[in-house]
Write a protein that holds these residues in place. Sequence first.
Motif, PDB file in Angstrom:
ATOM      1  N   LYS A 141      16.829   0.690  -2.810  1.00 36.87           N
ATOM      2  CA  LYS A 141      17.321  -0.642  -1.890  1.00 36.87           C
ATOM      3  C   LYS A 141      17.023  -1.516  -1.648  1.00 36.87           C
ATOM      4  CE  LYS A 141      17.824  -0.039   3.130  1.00 36.87           C
ATOM      5  NZ  LYS A 141      16.965   0.127   4.105  1.00 36.87           N
ATOM      6  N   HIS A 142      16.134  -2.583  -1.741  1.00 40.33           N
ATOM      7  CA  HIS A 142      15.831  -3.622  -1.762  1.00 40.33           C
ATOM      8  C   HIS A 142      15.678  -4.236  -3.056  1.00 40.33           C
ATOM      9  CE1 HIS A 142      14.426  -2.878   2.710  1.00 40.33           C
ATOM     10  NE2 HIS A 142      13.935  -1.324   1.953  1.00 40.33           N
ATOM     11  N   GLY A 143      15.647  -3.673  -4.098  1.00 39.81           N
ATOM     12  CA  GLY A 143      15.536  -4.453  -5.313  1.00 39.81           C
ATOM     13  C   GLY A 143      14.326  -4.965  -5.595  1.00 39.81           C
ATOM     14  N   PHE A 144      13.414  -4.768  -4.962  1.00 38.09           N
ATOM     15  CA  PHE A 144      11.427  -4.725  -5.474  1.00 38.09           C
ATOM     16  C   PHE A 144      10.345  -3.860  -5.250  1.00 38.09           C
ATOM     17  CE2 PHE A 144      11.933  -6.336  -1.492  1.00 38.09           C
ATOM     18  CZ  PHE A 144      11.522  -6.493  -0.758  1.00 38.09           C
ATOM     19  N   ILE A 145       9.060  -3.581  -5.794  1.00 39.93           N
ATOM     20  CA  ILE A 145       9.189  -2.534  -5.543  1.00 39.93           C
ATOM     21  C   ILE A 145       7.948  -2.491  -4.062  1.00 39.93           C
ATOM     22  CG2 ILE A 145       8.170  -2.010  -7.775  1.00 39.93           C
ATOM     23  CD1 ILE A 145       5.608  -3.415  -7.304  1.00 39.93           C
ATOM     24  N   PHE A 146       8.228  -0.822  -3.775  1.00 42.20           N
ATOM     25  CA  PHE A 146       7.088  -0.962  -2.653  1.00 42.20           C
ATOM     26  C   PHE A 146       5.439  -1.090  -2.613  1.00 42.20           C
ATOM     27  CE2 PHE A 146       4.060   1.696   0.016  1.00 42.20           C
ATOM     28  CZ  PHE A 146       4.421   1.274   0.899  1.00 42.20           C
ATOM     29  N   ILE A 147       5.114  -2.344  -2.244  1.00 43.85           N
ATOM     30  CA  ILE A 147       3.858  -2.743  -2.025  1.00 43.85           C
ATOM     31  C   ILE A 147       3.313  -2.566  -0.887  1.00 43.85           C
ATOM     32  CG2 ILE A 147       4.627  -5.091  -1.779  1.00 43.85           C
ATOM     33  CD1 ILE A 147       2.350  -6.087  -3.410  1.00 43.85           C
ATOM     34  N   ILE A 148       1.818  -1.937  -1.235  1.00 43.80           N
ATOM     35  CA  ILE A 148       1.177  -1.516   0.102  1.00 43.80           C
ATOM     36  C   ILE A 148      -0.909  -2.059   0.162  1.00 43.80           C
ATOM     37  CG2 ILE A 148       0.860   0.608  -0.537  1.00 43.80           C
ATOM     38  CD1 ILE A 148       0.984   1.423   2.544  1.00 43.80           C
ATOM     39  N   CYS A 149      -1.466  -2.507   0.844  1.00 43.04           N
ATOM     40  CA  CYS A 149      -2.772  -2.503   0.224  1.00 43.04           C
ATOM     41  C   CYS A 149      -3.436  -0.794   0.343  1.00 43.04           C
ATOM     42  CB  CYS A 149      -3.771  -3.592   1.397  1.00 43.04           C
ATOM     43  SG  CYS A 149      -5.256  -3.765   0.874  1.00 43.04           S
ATOM     44  N   ALA A 150      -3.131  -0.448  -0.724  1.00 37.88           N
ATOM     45  CA  ALA A 150      -3.175   1.454  -1.088  1.00 37.88           C
ATOM     46  C   ALA A 150      -5.375   1.067  -0.438  1.00 37.88           C
ATOM     47  CB  ALA A 150      -3.437   1.876  -1.811  1.00 37.88           C
ATOM     48  N   THR A 151      -6.171   0.433  -0.516  1.00 38.31           N
ATOM     49  CA  THR A 151      -7.246   0.584  -1.095  1.00 38.31           C
ATOM     50  C   THR A 151      -7.859   1.472   0.659  1.00 38.31           C
ATOM     51  OG1 THR A 151      -8.082  -1.713  -1.738  1.00 38.31           O
ATOM     52  CG2 THR A 151      -9.953  -0.850  -0.576  1.00 38.31           C
ATOM     53  N   GLY A 152      -8.380   2.851   0.089  1.00 41.04           N
ATOM     54  CA  GLY A 152      -8.691   3.617   1.183  1.00 41.04           C
ATOM     55  C   GLY A 152      -8.525   4.846   1.583  1.00 41.04           C
ATOM     56  N   LEU A 153      -6.907   4.404   1.449  1.00 39.09           N
ATOM     57  CA  LEU A 153      -5.533   4.731   1.782  1.00 39.09           C
ATOM     58  C   LEU A 153      -5.725   6.582   0.383  1.00 39.09           C
ATOM     59  CD1 LEU A 153      -2.445   2.683   2.216  1.00 39.09           C
ATOM     60  CD2 LEU A 153      -4.637   3.455   4.056  1.00 39.09           C
ATOM     61  N   ALA A 154      -4.888   7.703   1.554  1.00 40.58           N
ATOM     62  CA  ALA A 154      -4.710   9.075   0.801  1.00 40.58           C
ATOM     63  C   ALA A 154      -3.265   8.848   0.892  1.00 40.58           C
ATOM     64  CB  ALA A 154      -4.699   9.632   1.348  1.00 40.58           C
ATOM     65  N   ALA A 155      -2.718   9.369  -1.058  1.00 43.44           N
ATOM     66  CA  ALA A 155      -1.988   9.501  -1.173  1.00 43.44           C
ATOM     67  C   ALA A 155      -0.599   9.940   0.106  1.00 43.44           C
ATOM     68  CB  ALA A 155      -1.904  10.323  -2.181  1.00 43.44           C
ATOM     69  N   GLN A 156      -1.572  10.559   1.016  1.00 46.51           N
ATOM     70  CA  GLN A 156      -0.068  11.297   1.697  1.00 46.51           C
ATOM     71  C   GLN A 156       0.211   9.929   2.846  1.00 46.51           C
ATOM     72  OE1 GLN A 156       1.526  14.058   1.585  1.00 46.51           O
ATOM     73  NE2 GLN A 156       2.802  12.588   4.056  1.00 46.51           N
ATOM     74  N   THR A 157      -1.014   8.874   3.344  1.00 44.16           N
ATOM     75  CA  THR A 157      -1.170   8.035   4.085  1.00 44.16           C
ATOM     76  C   THR A 157       0.220   6.918   3.276  1.00 44.16           C
ATOM     77  OG1 THR A 157      -3.059   8.255   5.009  1.00 44.16           O
ATOM     78  CG2 THR A 157      -2.456   5.983   5.124  1.00 44.16           C
ATOM     79  N   MET A 158       0.227   7.139   2.991  1.00 45.92           N
ATOM     80  CA  MET A 158       0.644   5.932   1.570  1.00 45.92           C
ATOM     81  C   MET A 158       2.518   6.432   1.213  1.00 45.92           C
ATOM     82  SD  MET A 158      -1.558   4.250  -1.469  1.00 45.92           S
ATOM     83  CE  MET A 158      -2.531   5.792  -2.211  1.00 45.92           C
ATOM     84  N   LEU A 159       2.851   7.189   1.451  1.00 46.08           N
ATOM     85  CA  LEU A 159       3.599   7.816   1.046  1.00 46.08           C
ATOM     86  C   LEU A 159       4.205   8.214   2.888  1.00 46.08           C
ATOM     87  CD1 LEU A 159       5.747  10.262   0.308  1.00 46.08           C
ATOM     88  CD2 LEU A 159       4.725  11.737   0.781  1.00 46.08           C
ATOM     89  N   ASN A 160       3.952   8.643   3.771  1.00 50.65           N
ATOM     90  CA  ASN A 160       4.166   8.471   5.232  1.00 50.65           C
ATOM     91  C   ASN A 160       4.437   6.946   5.576  1.00 50.65           C
ATOM     92  OD1 ASN A 160       3.296  10.885   5.520  1.00 50.65           O
ATOM     93  ND2 ASN A 160       1.957  10.617   6.370  1.00 50.65           N
ATOM     94  N   ALA A 161       4.158   6.062   4.962  1.00 48.01           N
ATOM     95  CA  ALA A 161       4.530   4.842   5.225  1.00 48.01           C
ATOM     96  C   ALA A 161       5.282   3.662   4.543  1.00 48.01           C
ATOM     97  CB  ALA A 161       3.177   3.458   4.599  1.00 48.01           C
ATOM     98  N   LEU A 162       5.231   3.963   3.073  1.00 45.62           N
ATOM     99  CA  LEU A 162       7.122   4.203   2.468  1.00 45.62           C
ATOM    100  C   LEU A 162       8.021   5.044   3.032  1.00 45.62           C
ATOM    101  CD1 LEU A 162       8.316   3.722  -0.314  1.00 45.62           C
ATOM    102  CD2 LEU A 162       7.312   5.357  -1.769  1.00 45.62           C
ATOM    103  N   LYS A 163       7.938   5.644   3.032  1.00 40.33           N
ATOM    104  CA  LYS A 163       9.147   7.097   4.103  1.00 40.33           C
ATOM    105  C   LYS A 163       9.886   5.269   5.273  1.00 40.33           C
ATOM    106  CE  LYS A 163       8.827  11.366   2.596  1.00 40.33           C
ATOM    107  NZ  LYS A 163       8.454  13.083   3.265  1.00 40.33           N
ATOM    108  N   LYS A 164       8.249   5.296   6.062  1.00 43.17           N
ATOM    109  CA  LYS A 164       8.277   4.361   7.916  1.00 43.17           C
ATOM    110  C   LYS A 164       8.863   3.414   7.151  1.00 43.17           C
ATOM    111  CE  LYS A 164       6.062   3.071  11.474  1.00 43.17           C
ATOM    112  NZ  LYS A 164       4.948   2.490  12.451  1.00 43.17           N
ATOM    113  N   ARG A 165       8.922   2.622   6.502  1.00 40.50           N
ATOM    114  CA  ARG A 165       9.647   1.389   5.805  1.00 40.50           C
ATOM    115  C   ARG A 165      10.279   1.219   5.243  1.00 40.50           C
ATOM    116  NH1 ARG A 165       4.202  -1.874   3.211  1.00 40.50           N
ATOM    117  NH2 ARG A 165       6.036  -2.643   2.434  1.00 40.50           N
TER     118      ARG A 165
END
Length: 81
Positions: free
Chosen positions: A28-52
């Motif tokens: 969709k965006h032409g670049f990879i998803f980036i998030i400051c993942a320090t201290g985040l569970a995989a499910q939290t990252m997935l939820n952020a990805l789905k939201k964004r």
Amino acid sequence: AGEQSGAHTASEETLHELKNENIAYLNKHGFIFIICATGLAAQTMLNALKKRLPNSTEEEISIAADEQLKITLLRLNKALS
């Protein structure tokens, strides 16, 4: 290694979903998803990805820049400690 440690304890299902959502985000965006993942569970990252994912690419460029700044500052602080 510690930055993405939340993915090490994730279920296969969550990892599979992360992979698929990351591909959708890249397509969709032409670049990879980036998030400051320090201290985040995989499910939290997935939820952020789905939201964004529905965001416009313009919105995501701004959010990704903020996330990259967080990562850079964490790394600088770690290097200076």
